[in-house]
Design a protein around this motif. Structure first.
Motif, PDB file in Angstrom:
ATOM      1  N   GLU A 151      35.558  25.120  45.010  1.00 18.46           N
ATOM      2  CA  GLU A 151      34.848  23.845  44.958  1.00 18.46           C
ATOM      3  C   GLU A 151      35.277  22.874  46.041  1.00 18.46           C
ATOM      4  OE1 GLU A 151      38.611  22.566  44.053  1.00 18.46           O
ATOM      5  OE2 GLU A 151      37.644  24.376  43.311  1.00 18.46           O
ATOM      6  N   GLY A 152      36.502  23.018  46.564  1.00 18.14           N
ATOM      7  CA  GLY A 152      37.000  22.057  47.539  1.00 18.14           C
ATOM      8  C   GLY A 152      36.133  22.003  48.783  1.00 18.14           C
TER       9      GLY A 152
ATOM     10  N   LYS B 108      48.213  19.086  42.276  1.00 21.06           N
ATOM     11  CA  LYS B 108      48.391  18.891  43.723  1.00 21.06           C
ATOM     12  C   LYS B 108      47.138  19.222  44.517  1.00 21.06           C
ATOM     13  CE  LYS B 108      50.005  23.342  45.491  1.00 21.06           C
ATOM     14  NZ  LYS B 108      48.931  23.446  46.503  1.00 21.06           N
ATOM     15  N   ASP B 109      46.013  19.488  43.838  1.00 16.41           N
ATOM     16  CA  ASP B 109      44.819  19.875  44.584  1.00 16.41           C
ATOM     17  C   ASP B 109      44.158  18.696  45.273  1.00 16.41           C
ATOM     18  OD1 ASP B 109      43.486  22.124  45.441  1.00 16.41           O
ATOM     19  OD2 ASP B 109      41.899  21.980  43.945  1.00 16.41           O
ATOM     20  N   MET B 110      44.729  17.512  45.114  1.00 17.79           N
ATOM     21  CA  MET B 110      44.303  16.356  45.913  1.00 17.79           C
ATOM     22  C   MET B 110      45.290  16.105  47.059  1.00 17.79           C
ATOM     23  SD  MET B 110      46.904  14.732  44.552  1.00 17.79           S
ATOM     24  CE  MET B 110      46.752  13.123  45.294  1.00 17.79           C
TER      25      MET B 110
ATOM     26  N   ALA C 226      43.212  19.708  53.535  1.00 21.03           N
ATOM     27  CA  ALA C 226      42.895  20.156  52.179  1.00 21.03           C
ATOM     28  C   ALA C 226      43.878  21.228  51.733  1.00 21.03           C
ATOM     29  CB  ALA C 226      41.473  20.719  52.120  1.00 21.03           C
ATOM     30  N   THR C 227      44.204  21.195  50.451  1.00 21.02           N
ATOM     31  CA  THR C 227      44.878  22.328  49.813  1.00 21.02           C
ATOM     32  C   THR C 227      43.764  23.294  49.416  1.00 21.02           C
ATOM     33  OG1 THR C 227      44.776  21.114  47.724  1.00 21.02           O
ATOM     34  CG2 THR C 227      46.820  20.968  48.970  1.00 21.02           C
ATOM     35  N   LEU C 228      43.301  24.084  50.379  1.00 24.11           N
ATOM     36  CA  LEU C 228      42.013  24.744  50.204  1.00 24.11           C
ATOM     37  C   LEU C 228      42.095  26.181  49.699  1.00 24.11           C
ATOM     38  CD1 LEU C 228      39.115  23.731  50.551  1.00 24.11           C
ATOM     39  CD2 LEU C 228      39.051  24.944  52.730  1.00 24.11           C
TER      40      LEU C 228
ATOM     41  N   VAL D 257      39.251  13.231  56.798  1.00 25.56           N
ATOM     42  CA  VAL D 257      38.591  13.614  55.552  1.00 25.56           C
ATOM     43  C   VAL D 257      39.597  14.393  54.712  1.00 25.56           C
ATOM     44  CG1 VAL D 257      36.645  14.823  54.508  1.00 25.56           C
ATOM     45  CG2 VAL D 257      36.378  13.748  56.760  1.00 25.56           C
ATOM     46  N   GLY D 258      39.875  13.915  53.497  1.00 27.53           N
ATOM     47  CA  GLY D 258      40.878  14.541  52.653  1.00 27.53           C
ATOM     48  C   GLY D 258      40.305  15.023  51.338  1.00 27.53           C
ATOM     49  N   LYS D 259      40.566  16.260  51.005  1.00 20.33           N
ATOM     50  CA  LYS D 259      40.109  16.827  49.731  1.00 20.33           C
ATOM     51  C   LYS D 259      40.827  16.139  48.576  1.00 20.33           C
ATOM     52  CE  LYS D 259      40.453  21.085  46.984  1.00 20.33           C
ATOM     53  NZ  LYS D 259      40.986  22.471  46.974  1.00 20.33           N
ATOM     54  N   GLY D 260      40.045  15.524  47.683  1.00 15.59           N
ATOM     55  CA  GLY D 260      40.615  14.776  46.566  1.00 15.59           C
ATOM     56  C   GLY D 260      40.252  15.377  45.220  1.00 15.59           C
TER      57      GLY D 260
END
Length: 460
Positions: free
Chosen positions: A312-313, A250-252, A336-338, A226-229
């Protein structure tokens, strides 16, 4: 261009890798003209040095690459990659001096050194090509480099050309390349599919939110990535200041990382059943943007009080994780770049991860050390659970106080995985300044370590 090794060893330049302490011994076996040339050139075998040796006809007869000292090599990665960009045009064949146990890592580093992000500006290619060292799996190394190139390209592309539809296209292109199945739920259909938090976070943007769902493989253990997009994160109504918004293309990075890892797994023929879930959204500002103090109901039924729209991520990941958990795969991994808190804790070079599974931890950390892809374990610290439990709802998306931000985010995500083994990576996805084999810009983290570790993790 895809990263490739040169293929004609006979036409390649003989290359010797020489540690600082071994230079005198190597020179003692050389003719006087070589000793004189090396001495006059100032070559000492220092890490990253390179030197070509002329033949009697003036053409390059051989090349030397400095391998430095043990102490100096421990302070970095990819020793040959420091020298490769400095070599003249040609193909190079390692004839001596490279330890067998690092041949694969050094060969990969050479390929990664050739990466250029040239979508918007022509850039000079790296001149030196490498013949794959004997005994390494050249096709596997090329597949790993291709996956890393994909991750870097996706992160480096600005949101103007890498919004949710573009991220979907990248996933579709990857699925087509490997014969995977793919489906996408877009816009209002997210509500009908009970993915409400993905819809809520992305509804204010002109480009509709979506969930990308890719499947590959029909035998073996089950793995869901599961990848944060979040293709761009303004912070929403809790708008980020300019300094914080500058790198939000780069937040995806989590989505980019899992797509890169998926390529590595599929291209190397991993025996597993792979699923990739990417919630792709933009966190934008508009009249219908979600607000602080809103309470959202997630796919899992847990309610979430919004105390900061810039957190929001974890909301979009939560719905995707709940969906993943419903199939009870053998392993779920989110990337994720969380949180900025993770960067403060370990800096940009380490990939922090969370897992309570001893086998996962042991396998991952052994693999990470072996493939020069460093990770660092952080705790799912149960006593902090109360920090994510507000009075108004089941969960708080942004606990006050500022303490343990990366841990509370991981604990939040863990609430949505109850029936599967789960690990979470809070990566940075960005190389702040150029380093050997890592150009400034987007970068994969943890993916090569996972590729190496997953056979052991999934074999139980």
């Amino acid at each position: 261009m895809p990263p490739r090794f040169a293929t004609d060893p006979a036409a390649a330049i003989a290359t010797h890798v020489i540690a600082s302490d071994d230079l005198e011994s190597w020179l003692s076996d050389q003719p006087e003209r070589v000793r004189t040339w090396v001495g006059a050139s100032g070559f000492t075998g220092a890490l990253g040095q390179s030197l070509t040796l002329p033949g009697e006809d003036g053409a390059i007869a051989a090349a030397l690459i400095g391998y430095g000292t043990d102490a100096r090599r421990k302070r970095g990665r990819f020793a040959l990659a420091q020298a490769a960009p400095r070599l003249p045009k040609g193909s190079y064949r390692i004839d001596s001096g490279l330890p067998e146990d690092v041949a694969e890592i050094e060969a990969l580093g050479w390929l990664l050194s050739a990466y250029r992000f040239d979508r918007y500006k022509d850039k000079s290619p790296m001149n030196a090509q490498l013949i794959a060292p004997g005994g390494v799996d050249a096709a596997r190394i090329e597949a790993i480099a291709e996956g890393e190139y994909l991750t870097r390209d996706l992160i480096n592309t600005p949101a103007s050309d890498m919004g949710p539809p573009d991220l979907e296209k990248a996933a579709r292109d990857l699925a087509q390349e490997h014969g995977a199945d793919i489906s996408v739920i877009t816009g209002e259909a997210l509500l009908e599919a009970n993915l409400p938090m993905i819809h809520t976070v992305g509804r204010a943007a002109d480009r509709a939110p979506r969930l990308v769902d890719m499947r590959w493989g029909d035998a073996g253990p089950t793995l869901t990535l599961v990848g944060k997009g979040v293709c761009f994160d303004t912070g929403g109504l809790n708008l980020k200041p300019a300094a914080s918004m500058g790198l939000m293309k780069k937040d995806m990075g989590g989505a980019a990382a899992v797509l890169g890892l998926a390529h590595m797994l599929m291209a190397t023929g991993a025996r597993l059943r792979l699923r990739v879930l990417i919630p792709a959204v933009e966190n934008s500002v508009s009249g219908n943007a979600f607000r602080p103090q809103d309470v959202l109901t997630s796919r899992k039924g847990l309610t979430v009080e919004i105390n900061n729209t810039d957190a929001e991520g974890r909301l979009v990941l939560a719905d995707a994780l709940a969906l993943a958990d419903e199939e009870k795969p053998d392993q779920i991994i989110s990337m994720a770049t969380l949180t900025g808190a993770a960067r403060v804790a370990v800096g940009p070079d380490l990939a922090p991860y969370f897992s309570d599974d001893p086998l996962f931890v042991t396998a991952l950390e052994a693999a990470a050390a072996g493939v020069a892809d460093p990770v660092w374990r952080l705790p799912f610290h149960d006593p902090y659970e109360s920090m994510i439990e507000p009075d108004v709802a089941d969960l708080d998306n942004a606990p006050k106080g500022g303490f343990a931000g990366t841990i509370t985010a991981a604990l939040f995500l863990r609430r949505f995985v109850t029936d599967s083994r789960y690990a979470h990576f809070d990566i940075y996805g960005w190389q702040p300044s150029a380093a050997p084999a890592r150009a400034k810009g987007g970068v994969g983290q943890g993916t090569r370590a996972l590729l190496e570790a997953l056979p052991g993790i999934l074999s139980r």
